[in-house]
Design a protein around this motif. Structure first.
Motif, PDB file in Angstrom:
ATOM      1  N   ARG A 169      18.529  -0.152  -4.145  1.00  0.00           N
ATOM      2  CA  ARG A 169      18.529  -0.396  -2.509  1.00  0.00           C
ATOM      3  C   ARG A 169      17.732  -0.883  -1.858  1.00  0.00           C
ATOM      4  N   TYR A 170      16.144  -0.557  -2.865  1.00  0.00           N
ATOM      5  CA  TYR A 170      14.917  -0.463  -2.256  1.00  0.00           C
ATOM      6  C   TYR A 170      14.522  -2.410  -1.846  1.00  0.00           C
ATOM      7  N   ILE A 171      14.990  -2.740  -3.389  1.00  0.00           N
ATOM      8  CA  ILE A 171      14.934  -3.864  -3.201  1.00  0.00           C
ATOM      9  C   ILE A 171      15.588  -5.084  -2.721  1.00  0.00           C
ATOM     10  N   ALA A 172      16.839  -4.349  -1.992  1.00  0.00           N
ATOM     11  CA  ALA A 172      17.939  -5.266  -1.690  1.00  0.00           C
ATOM     12  C   ALA A 172      17.311  -5.378   0.162  1.00  0.00           C
ATOM     13  N   GLU A 173      16.848  -3.766   0.418  1.00  0.00           N
ATOM     14  CA  GLU A 173      16.402  -3.696   1.635  1.00  0.00           C
ATOM     15  C   GLU A 173      15.116  -4.400   2.343  1.00  0.00           C
ATOM     16  N   ASN A 174      14.989  -4.861   1.543  1.00  0.00           N
ATOM     17  CA  ASN A 174      13.026  -5.113   1.683  1.00  0.00           C
ATOM     18  C   ASN A 174      13.161  -6.646   1.741  1.00  0.00           C
ATOM     19  N   GLY A 175      14.345  -7.356   0.497  1.00  0.00           N
ATOM     20  CA  GLY A 175      14.388  -8.632   0.858  1.00  0.00           C
ATOM     21  C   GLY A 175      13.306  -9.610  -0.140  1.00  0.00           C
ATOM     22  N   LEU A 176      13.178  -8.434  -1.112  1.00  0.00           N
ATOM     23  CA  LEU A 176      12.336  -8.576  -1.767  1.00  0.00           C
ATOM     24  C   LEU A 176      12.698  -9.931  -3.478  1.00  0.00           C
ATOM     25  N   ARG A 177      11.713 -10.850  -3.446  1.00  0.00           N
ATOM     26  CA  ARG A 177      11.716 -11.438  -4.629  1.00  0.00           C
ATOM     27  C   ARG A 177      11.184 -10.960  -5.832  1.00  0.00           C
ATOM     28  N   TYR A 178      12.365 -10.848  -6.843  1.00  0.00           N
ATOM     29  CA  TYR A 178      11.895 -11.124  -8.353  1.00  0.00           C
ATOM     30  C   TYR A 178      11.958 -12.038  -9.146  1.00  0.00           C
ATOM     31  N   ARG A 179      12.001 -11.988 -10.610  1.00  0.00           N
ATOM     32  CA  ARG A 179      12.393 -12.677 -12.045  1.00  0.00           C
ATOM     33  C   ARG A 179      12.769 -11.743 -12.956  1.00  0.00           C
ATOM     34  N   GLU A 180      14.119 -12.821 -13.159  1.00  0.00           N
ATOM     35  CA  GLU A 180      15.208 -12.241 -13.829  1.00  0.00           C
ATOM     36  C   GLU A 180      14.677 -12.928 -14.871  1.00  0.00           C
ATOM     37  N   ASP A 181      14.787 -10.973 -16.011  1.00  0.00           N
ATOM     38  CA  ASP A 181      13.830 -11.902 -17.573  1.00  0.00           C
ATOM     39  C   ASP A 181      15.102 -12.206 -18.621  1.00  0.00           C
ATOM     40  N   SER A 182      15.516 -13.533 -18.726  1.00  0.00           N
ATOM     41  CA  SER A 182      16.846 -13.931 -19.854  1.00  0.00           C
ATOM     42  C   SER A 182      17.130 -12.865 -20.518  1.00  0.00           C
ATOM     43  N   THR A 183      16.172 -12.372 -21.423  1.00  0.00           N
ATOM     44  CA  THR A 183      16.257 -11.477 -22.890  1.00  0.00           C
ATOM     45  C   THR A 183      17.141 -10.375 -22.609  1.00  0.00           C
ATOM     46  N   ASN A 184      17.203 -10.119 -21.612  1.00  0.00           N
ATOM     47  CA  ASN A 184      18.058  -9.097 -20.278  1.00  0.00           C
ATOM     48  C   ASN A 184      19.368  -8.929 -21.179  1.00  0.00           C
TER      49      ASN A 184
END
Length: 437
Positions: free
Chosen positions: A175-190
């Motif tokens: 929720r914190y990520i979504a409501e603050n519109g934060l960019r992040y990297r998605e690890d492909s190995t996840n």
């Protein structure tokens, strides 16, 4: 951008007070959503007088890993924060040591975090482990076959790593990520289920939560109870005698309550760095050595060994390197034989001898078959028998440096000199001083 930092709090005032007690903190940022949320919350919450960003490029995913690094360093610059960036070849490290990628990455990160704290660059390294991560860790320990230590889960503060979000649900982070519109990297190995944690996270835990939706909270309570029990048991256990890369579990430790015996063994494993991947079955095998003859051994993960000795059971890493066959002529100076360093001088050391009594052609080397030693104040016998008499660890004998003339050993470096070169009333003493490695 308007940040909703007052709307969603990733941790409470109790954690804020603990963080503000530190002069400096480094937040470990991989670029993934959890660490990005933590970094943003810290950077905009005024938690510490000095905040830095720490990133480790494990070089596991090639160009993608480098892009993660650049993203994190760019974000640190955007926030006006200093960055600590490390490049580590984890695949090569794992291949050399026999670790799996997940485990090797953890070990490398931990070493970096410890150096960061010990060097004074930060009082603590913060990681973004949250409540769901704690559940995963405890379940992984259970499935591998753990004791009470495995049920304890991750500590909030272990003196190096501080985990401020350990009681924070994953849903709150999202929720914190979504409501603050934060960019992040998605690890492909996840998304790769061949990784143990990914399989647990993506398949096993969702299935369990369908039947037991309160899994995370129940595991948290279990871990808290386990930590209390472990703390009590620890007070009843025995401390190992650690030196020279070995930890000796004394005989008296094995007659304690079974829970205290296991805790004593776990302490010894931790003392030599063998706790990783040591499961309950290994602890039980070490406990069984107490009832066996001296010299009996048990092989442990990653080249560690437990060996029955007089006085207890020793835990150490087996030496894999080829025996050092080099020689160095006797004289003053610094020497390195068998991977161990020592100095010969006139100033002082643990051994002293009469250099005038040392025959020409004598050399420093490692021990060899046929070596004999005339103990100072004792009789002549094979070097092997002498080392057995003084209970010198078998695991360290092949790298033991000696001063020898032919097969006549004149000094065992760091241990004793032969009566052949003993200092007399009119002798000028020469000293051998070992250096700790």
């Amino acid at each position: 951008m308007v940040y909703n930092i007052d709307m969603i709090r990733l941790f409470g005032d109790d954690i804020r007070e603990k963080l503000n007690a530190f002069d400096s903190i480094a937040v470990a940022v991989s670029g993934g959503r959890d660490s990005i949320a933590l970094l943003h919350f810290l950077a905009h919450g005024g938690f510490c007088r000095k905040l830095s960003v720490l990133h480790v490029n494990h070089r596991i995913r090639g160009e993608e890993s480098e892009e993660d690094r650049d993203f994190v360093l760019g974000l640190a610059a955007e926030y006006g924060l200093p960055a600590l960036s490390y490049e580590e070849d984890v695949p090569a490290f794992c291949a050399e040591r026999g670790y799996g990628i997940e485990q090797g990455a953890r070990i490398v990160r931990r070493e970096i975090f410890e150096r960061t704290v010990s060097s004074g660059k930060a009082d603590r390294v913060l990681t973004a482990h949250h409540l769901s991560d704690q559940t995963e860790s405890v379940l992984m320990h259970v499935f591998r076959g753990c004791g009470i230590d495995g049920l304890c889960g991750m500590k909030e503060d272990d003196g190096v790593i501080f985990r401020p979000m350990l009681a924070t649900p994953r849903e709150l982070v999202e929720r914190y990520i979504a409501e603050n519109g934060l960019r992040y990297r998605e690890d492909s190995t996840n998304a790769d289920p061949s990784y143990t944690r990914n399989y647990l996270r993506g398949t096993v835990i969702p299935a369990i939560k369908k039947m037991y939706p309160s899994l995370d909270e129940n595991v948290r309570r279990l871990s808290a109870a386990a930590r209390d029990a472990a703390a009590y048991i620890d007070t009843a256990s025995a401390d190992p005698r650690a030196q020279n890369g070995e930890a000796l579990i004394p005989d008296e430790a094995f007659v304690l309550h079974p829970a205290a015996v296991a805790a004593s063994v776990a302490k010894a494993l931790s003392a030599v760095g063998a706790r990783v991947d040591s499961e309950r079955v290994h602890i039980e095998a070490i406990e069984a050595l107490y009832f066996k003859n001296c010299g009996a051994r048990v092989c442990l993960p990653h080249d560690f060994v437990a060996e029955r000795r007089r006085g207890g059971v020793a835990v150490f890493r087996a030496e894999k390197a080829e025996k050092d066959m080099s020689e160095a002529a006797f004289g003053e100076g610094r020497f390195e034989i068998g991977g161990r360093a020592f100095c010969v001088n006139k100033e002082g050391g643990e051994l002293r001898l009469d250099a005038a009594k040392v025959p020409e052609g004598s050399v420093f080397r490692t021990r060899r078959v046929g070596d004999r030693f005339r103990r100072f104040g004792g009789g002549d016998k094979s070097l092997g028998d002498y080392l057995t008499d003084i209970k010198y660890p078998k695991s360290r004998r092949d790298s033991l440096a000696v001063l020898a003339h032919g097969n006549r050993v004149l000094a065992v470096v760091g241990v004793e000199i032969s009566s052949d070169v003993a200092v007399g009333p009119d002798s000028e003493a020469t000293y051998i001083r070992s250096e700790e490695r």
